[in-house]
Scaffold this motif. Structure first.
Motif, PDB file in Angstrom:
ATOM      1  N   ASP A  23       0.865  -1.180   0.000  1.00 16.93           N
ATOM      2  CA  ASP A  23       0.000   0.000   0.000  1.00 16.93           C
ATOM      3  C   ASP A  23       0.899   1.226   0.000  1.00 16.93           C
ATOM      4  N   TYR A  52       1.146   5.493   0.095  1.00 13.17           N
ATOM      5  CA  TYR A  52       0.431   6.667   0.603  1.00 13.17           C
ATOM      6  C   TYR A  52       1.116   7.926   0.078  1.00 13.17           C
ATOM      7  N   SER A  65       0.587  11.135   0.881  1.00 13.82           N
ATOM      8  CA  SER A  65       0.613  12.301   1.763  1.00 13.82           C
ATOM      9  C   SER A  65       0.641  11.799   3.197  1.00 13.82           C
ATOM     10  N   GLU A 116      -2.636  10.543   4.465  1.00 16.18           N
ATOM     11  CA  GLU A 116      -2.908   9.137   4.226  1.00 16.18           C
ATOM     12  C   GLU A 116      -2.011   8.234   5.070  1.00 16.18           C
ATOM     13  N   ALA A 135      -2.504   5.427   8.712  1.00 15.66           N
ATOM     14  CA  ALA A 135      -2.176   4.029   8.420  1.00 15.66           C
ATOM     15  C   ALA A 135      -1.066   3.525   9.338  1.00 15.66           C
ATOM     16  N   SER A 147      -5.756   9.035  13.226  1.00 15.62           N
ATOM     17  CA  SER A 147      -6.709   7.960  12.967  1.00 15.62           C
ATOM     18  C   SER A 147      -7.776   7.913  14.057  1.00 15.62           C
ATOM     19  N   THR A 155      -2.134  17.481   3.368  1.00 14.79           N
ATOM     20  CA  THR A 155      -3.066  16.697   2.573  1.00 14.79           C
ATOM     21  C   THR A 155      -2.698  16.834   1.098  1.00 14.79           C
ATOM     22  N   ARG A 194      -1.644   7.773  -9.848  1.00 19.84           N
ATOM     23  CA  ARG A 194      -1.663   8.460  -8.559  1.00 19.84           C
ATOM     24  C   ARG A 194      -0.697   9.632  -8.558  1.00 19.84           C
ATOM     25  N   HIS A 201      -2.358  13.473  -8.763  1.00 24.63           N
ATOM     26  CA  HIS A 201      -2.160  14.317  -7.590  1.00 24.63           C
ATOM     27  C   HIS A 201      -1.787  15.741  -7.998  1.00 24.63           C
TER      28      HIS A 201
END
Length: 497
Positions: free
Chosen positions: A16, A18, A20, A23, A27, A54, A197, A431, A435
């Motif tokens: 996975d 991320y 930023s 994100e 996680a 989170s 962000t 991605r 962005h």
């Protein structure tokens, strides 16, 4: 995120990525909260007072101090290494690390079980005796500007007449291994400064673009072995683990005799070698998103590859200026030298690739107000880029802590992932482009030269508009400010910056 899963024998079986901190931070919090046995990590910056983001983390407390205390009281063993810095040249960074140490010491006192170990670790290499003698008066002058802090080891008690130490390298890596099962890795450290962000709506000096990943598979064992060994290796007291598929490192060590050398002793430059080899293998489009582009051998390799492959083209995303130049007004010798080296590397690239290069920097879609002049790009506040992502066609990528400069490729301690499965690489292209270019992004899998031509058209169209009317974040890189600042520093190796 992927349509085809790699085989269970691949070095990375699950990934996975991320784009930023908005994100990545949640996680990482959730990953740590899933730990049942251990967390081992090393960061350049790790601030326990960093806010939690989170839902799971906020259910425990407000900061990473609360999260770590919760984990320790639950019986999870935690080992944290935080980089230390030259107390004279990098005083603010040095003090920040020791503030974190004091928080971790408090954490250890409060936990119900002694399961926390931590270290503030300086790379052991030192500038040799003769270069220190040559630089003695300059370093003594820097020392006189510093206020001694008895709570910060390494600065209090130093006198201008002492044989003052100079530390040329640091541990620049950012990675964590959780339960020997998952690896968190990339270019993102942990503090509130790095939180942003994908919309980059904060004040310019608070913007921060970075990329981090969580990987599973055999690569985790390689990262764990590296974390357990790198300090001894850099001390010259142990052997580095053998190279492992999917995991890349830069390692150097102190020299047994340091009479004349400025540089540490180079040991492993897997990240540099992987970039040069990937360029040689690459077909089609290459994408580089990096804080610095200061490695002339990489620029030369890209040009050489382009002479041999008509369809090869390159997209390079850079910040409009280094952070200390943009927001702190640094125009000292280190900033001028860095600008000089990047100017030379970009000149190689622009002259060699010509229309097959799209060279861009991001800025906010608003007019610059109350922003330092060095932080303005074509009338707009810059967005600061700290990412370290390199894409080579659909089948190869490198995501690491390393900038595209000699320091990261040869001196500092760095770590990263080498992705070689299309299922992992291909999704990164849209991605990355979406962005920055939003809904104007071209198809990254079309003809490479056409894609670069279209991006250059988008840059030209965007810069012609007023900032508020711009349709995406990217603008043409402005060479002029860098070229005005650039100045060589004789006898100092390029790797210093």
């Amino acid at each position: 995120m992927t349509s085809d899963r790699p085989s269970n024998t691949a070095p990375i079986t699950d990934l996975d990525v991320y784009f930023s901190a908005a994100e990545a931070f949640p996680a990482f919090e959730e990953l740590c909260l899933s730990a049942t046995r251990s967390i081992r990590c090393c960061f350049r910056v790790f601030d326990p007072s960093t806010s939690l983001h989170s839902d799971a983390g906020r259910g425990i407390g407000e900061t990473w101090f609360d999260l770590l205390l919760h984990l320790l009281n639950r019986g999870v063993e935690i080992d944290i290494t935080i980089s230390d810095f030259d107390p004279i040249i990098a005083t603010d960074d040095h003090r920040r690390s020791w503030r974190s140490a004091r928080l971790l010491a408090d954490l250890d006192e409060l936990s119900t079980d002694a399961r926390l170990t931590f270290a503030i670790s300086m790379h052991p290499a030192r500038v040799g005796y003769l270069p220190r003698r040559v630089l003695r008066s300059k370093i003594a002058g820097e020392l006189e500007k510093r206020d001694a802090d008895p709570l910060t080891p390494g600065l209090d008690g130093l006198e201008a007449g002492d044989d003052l130490p100079l530390m040329p390298a640091t541990h620049h890596q950012k990675l964590a291994v959780v339960d020997e099962d998952a690896l968190y890795i990339g270019g993102l450290d942990l503090n509130d400064r790095r939180y942003d962000t994908l919309l980059h709506q904060q004040a310019s000096e608070q913007t921060w673009q970075d990329i981090q990943a969580i990987a599973r598979g055999p690569v985790v064992a390689a990262a764990a072995a590296h974390l357990k060994s790198f300090r001894a290796v850099t001390e010259g007291e142990g052997e580095a683990p053998p190279q492992a598929p999917g995991f890349l490192r830069t390692l150097s060590s102190r020299r047994a005799q340091d009479l004349i050398h400025i540089a540490p002793k180079p040991l492993i430059n897997e990240i540099e070698e992987a970039h040069l080899a990937a360029v040689e293998r690459a077909e089609g489009l290459i994408y580089l998103e990096t804080q610095f582009f200061r490695h002339k051998p990489l620029a030369e390799a890209l040009v050489q590859a382009a002479t041999q492959k008509d369809d090869l083209a390159c997209i390079l995303i850079l910040p409009a200026a280094p952070e200390d130049v943009a927001f702190e007004g640094n125009d000292a010798e280190d900033a001028r030298m860095g600008a000089q080296i990047q100017m030379e590397a970009l000149q190689i690239l622009t002259e060699g690739l010509g229309e097959r290069l799209a060279l861009a920097s991001p800025a906010q879609c608003r007019s610059a107000e109350d922003v330092p002049q060095a932080a303005i790009l074509h009338g707009a506040p810059l967005i600061y880029v700290h990412s370290k992502l390199s894409l080579f066609g659909r089948d190869e990528a490198i995501l690491s802590s390393a900038n595209l400069n000699g320091r990261s490729f040869r001196w500092d301690t760095e770590a990263g992932l080498h992705l070689s499965e299309r299922a992992h690489v291909e999704p990164l292209w849209p991605r990355a482009l979406d962005h920055w270019l939003l809904d104007t992004a071209p198809d990254p899998f079309g003809p490479p030269r056409d894609t670069v031509t279209r991006i250059n058209q988008l840059l030209s169209e965007n810069v012609a508009k007023s900032p508020e009317d711009r349709h995406h974040f990217l603008l043409p890189f402005d060479h002029s400010a860098q070229d005005r600042l650039a100045s060589p520093l004789p006898f100092v190796p390029d790797e210093m910056v």
